[in-house]
Design a protein around this motif. Structure first.
Motif, mmCIF file in Angstrom:
data_model
loop_
_atom_site.group_PDB
_atom_site.id
_atom_site.type_symbol
_atom_site.label_atom_id
_atom_site.label_comp_id
_atom_site.label_asym_id
_atom_site.label_seq_id
_atom_site.Cartn_x
_atom_site.Cartn_y
_atom_site.Cartn_z
ATOM 1 N N LYS A 1 5.946 -41.217 -16.972
ATOM 2 C CA LYS A 1 6.932 -40.573 -16.110
ATOM 3 C C LYS A 1 7.925 -39.776 -16.953
ATOM 4 C CE LYS A 1 6.892 -43.727 -12.230
ATOM 5 N NZ LYS A 1 7.602 -44.747 -11.480
ATOM 6 N N ALA A 2 8.288 -40.315 -18.103
ATOM 7 C CA ALA A 2 9.248 -39.630 -18.976
ATOM 8 C C ALA A 2 8.697 -38.288 -19.459
ATOM 9 C CB ALA A 2 9.598 -40.521 -20.165
ATOM 10 N N LYS A 3 7.438 -38.275 -19.888
ATOM 11 C CA LYS A 3 6.809 -37.037 -20.361
ATOM 12 C C LYS A 3 6.674 -36.032 -19.210
ATOM 13 C CE LYS A 3 4.185 -34.489 -23.103
ATOM 14 N NZ LYS A 3 4.722 -33.669 -24.137
ATOM 15 N N ALA A 4 6.250 -36.521 -18.060
ATOM 16 C CA ALA A 4 6.102 -35.643 -16.900
ATOM 17 C C ALA A 4 7.447 -35.071 -16.469
ATOM 18 C CB ALA A 4 5.452 -36.394 -15.743
ATOM 19 N N SER A 5 8.495 -35.882 -16.502
ATOM 20 C CA SER A 5 9.813 -35.382 -16.098
ATOM 21 C C SER A 5 10.274 -34.254 -17.018
ATOM 22 C CB SER A 5 10.841 -36.512 -16.042
ATOM 23 O OG SER A 5 11.091 -37.042 -17.325
ATOM 24 N N LEU A 6 9.960 -34.350 -18.305
ATOM 25 C CA LEU A 6 10.286 -33.266 -19.232
ATOM 26 C C LEU A 6 9.507 -31.998 -18.888
ATOM 27 C CD1 LEU A 6 10.402 -35.145 -22.662
ATOM 28 C CD2 LEU A 6 12.325 -34.124 -21.427
ATOM 29 N N GLU A 7 8.225 -32.151 -18.566
ATOM 30 C CA GLU A 7 7.391 -30.999 -18.224
ATOM 31 C C GLU A 7 7.881 -30.280 -16.967
ATOM 32 O OE1 GLU A 7 3.303 -32.210 -17.937
ATOM 33 O OE2 GLU A 7 3.132 -32.512 -20.089
ATOM 34 N N PHE A 8 8.425 -31.036 -16.020
ATOM 35 C CA PHE A 8 8.874 -30.445 -14.763
ATOM 36 C C PHE A 8 10.359 -30.117 -14.756
ATOM 37 C CE2 PHE A 8 4.902 -32.443 -13.472
ATOM 38 C CZ PHE A 8 4.326 -31.412 -12.763
ATOM 39 N N GLY A 9 11.059 -30.464 -15.823
ATOM 40 C CA GLY A 9 12.474 -30.132 -15.914
ATOM 41 C C GLY A 9 13.359 -30.923 -14.975
ATOM 42 N N VAL A 10 12.962 -32.164 -14.714
ATOM 43 C CA VAL A 10 13.773 -33.054 -13.870
ATOM 44 C C VAL A 10 14.080 -34.314 -14.664
ATOM 45 C CG1 VAL A 10 12.773 -32.184 -11.715
ATOM 46 C CG2 VAL A 10 11.761 -34.181 -12.804
ATOM 47 N N ASN A 11 15.086 -35.064 -14.222
ATOM 48 C CA ASN A 11 15.363 -36.302 -14.952
ATOM 49 C C ASN A 11 14.385 -37.392 -14.525
ATOM 50 O OD1 ASN A 11 16.508 -37.642 -12.655
ATOM 51 N ND2 ASN A 11 18.425 -36.571 -13.024
ATOM 52 N N SER A 12 14.299 -38.439 -15.317
ATOM 53 C CA SER A 12 13.293 -39.477 -15.069
ATOM 54 C C SER A 12 13.543 -40.219 -13.759
ATOM 55 C CB SER A 12 13.214 -40.453 -16.244
ATOM 56 O OG SER A 12 14.470 -41.021 -16.496
ATOM 57 N N SER A 13 14.792 -40.320 -13.320
ATOM 58 C CA SER A 13 15.044 -41.000 -12.046
ATOM 59 C C SER A 13 14.521 -40.174 -10.871
ATOM 60 C CB SER A 13 16.528 -41.319 -11.873
ATOM 61 O OG SER A 13 17.292 -40.143 -11.848
ATOM 62 N N THR A 14 14.573 -38.855 -10.982
ATOM 63 C CA THR A 14 14.013 -37.991 -9.933
ATOM 64 C C THR A 14 12.494 -38.134 -9.892
ATOM 65 O OG1 THR A 14 15.828 -36.423 -10.168
ATOM 66 C CG2 THR A 14 13.826 -35.617 -9.096
ATOM 67 N N MET A 15 11.873 -38.190 -11.056
ATOM 68 C CA MET A 15 10.419 -38.384 -11.118
ATOM 69 C C MET A 15 10.045 -39.729 -10.494
ATOM 70 S SD MET A 15 7.471 -37.107 -11.947
ATOM 71 C CE MET A 15 7.938 -35.701 -12.921
ATOM 72 N N HIS A 16 10.826 -40.753 -10.793
ATOM 73 C CA HIS A 16 10.578 -42.075 -10.229
ATOM 74 C C HIS A 16 10.661 -42.017 -8.695
ATOM 75 C CE1 HIS A 16 10.573 -46.436 -9.850
ATOM 76 N NE2 HIS A 16 11.580 -46.289 -9.001
#
Length: 78
Positions: free
Chosen positions: A27-42
Motif C-alpha cells: 500500500k505504501a508503494k502504491a500510495s507513492l505511485e498515485f500521489g496520495v497518502n497511505s491512509s487514503t490508499m487504505h
C-alpha cells in the motif's frame, strides 16, 4: 468476442486491493505511485463507503488488464 462484466461501485474497493496485491506492491508503494497518502490508499481498499471511486478506478486500470467504464446508474420507479 468482447465479454463485459457489470461491477457494483461498492465492489471496486475489493478489486482494487486484489489487483494491487497481485502485482506484489505494498500500500505504501502504491500510495507513492498515485500521489496520495497511505491512509487514503487504505480507505480506498478497505472502506467501500468512502467516496474514492476515481482512485479505485485508477488502481484497477494500472494494476490489471481492465479499463473501468462507467458510471452506470439505474433508475427504479418509486
Amino acid at each position: 468476442m468482447c465479454v463485459k462484466q457489470v461491477v457494483e461501485e461498492r465492489k471496486l474497493a475489493a478489486l482494487a486491493k486484489r489487483f494491487r496485491q497481485q502485482t506484489g506492491k505494498t500500500k505504501a508503494k502504491a500510495s507513492l505511485e498515485f500521489g496520495v497518502n497511505s491512509s487514503t490508499m487504505h480507505l480506498a481498499e478497505e472502506d467501500p463507503q468512502q467516496s474514492l471511486t476515481k482512485l479505485r478506478c485508477r488502481i484497477i486500470e494500472k494494476y490489471s488488464p481492465y479499463k473501468v467504464v462507467g458510471p452506470v446508474y439505474l433508475l427504479k420507479r418509486k
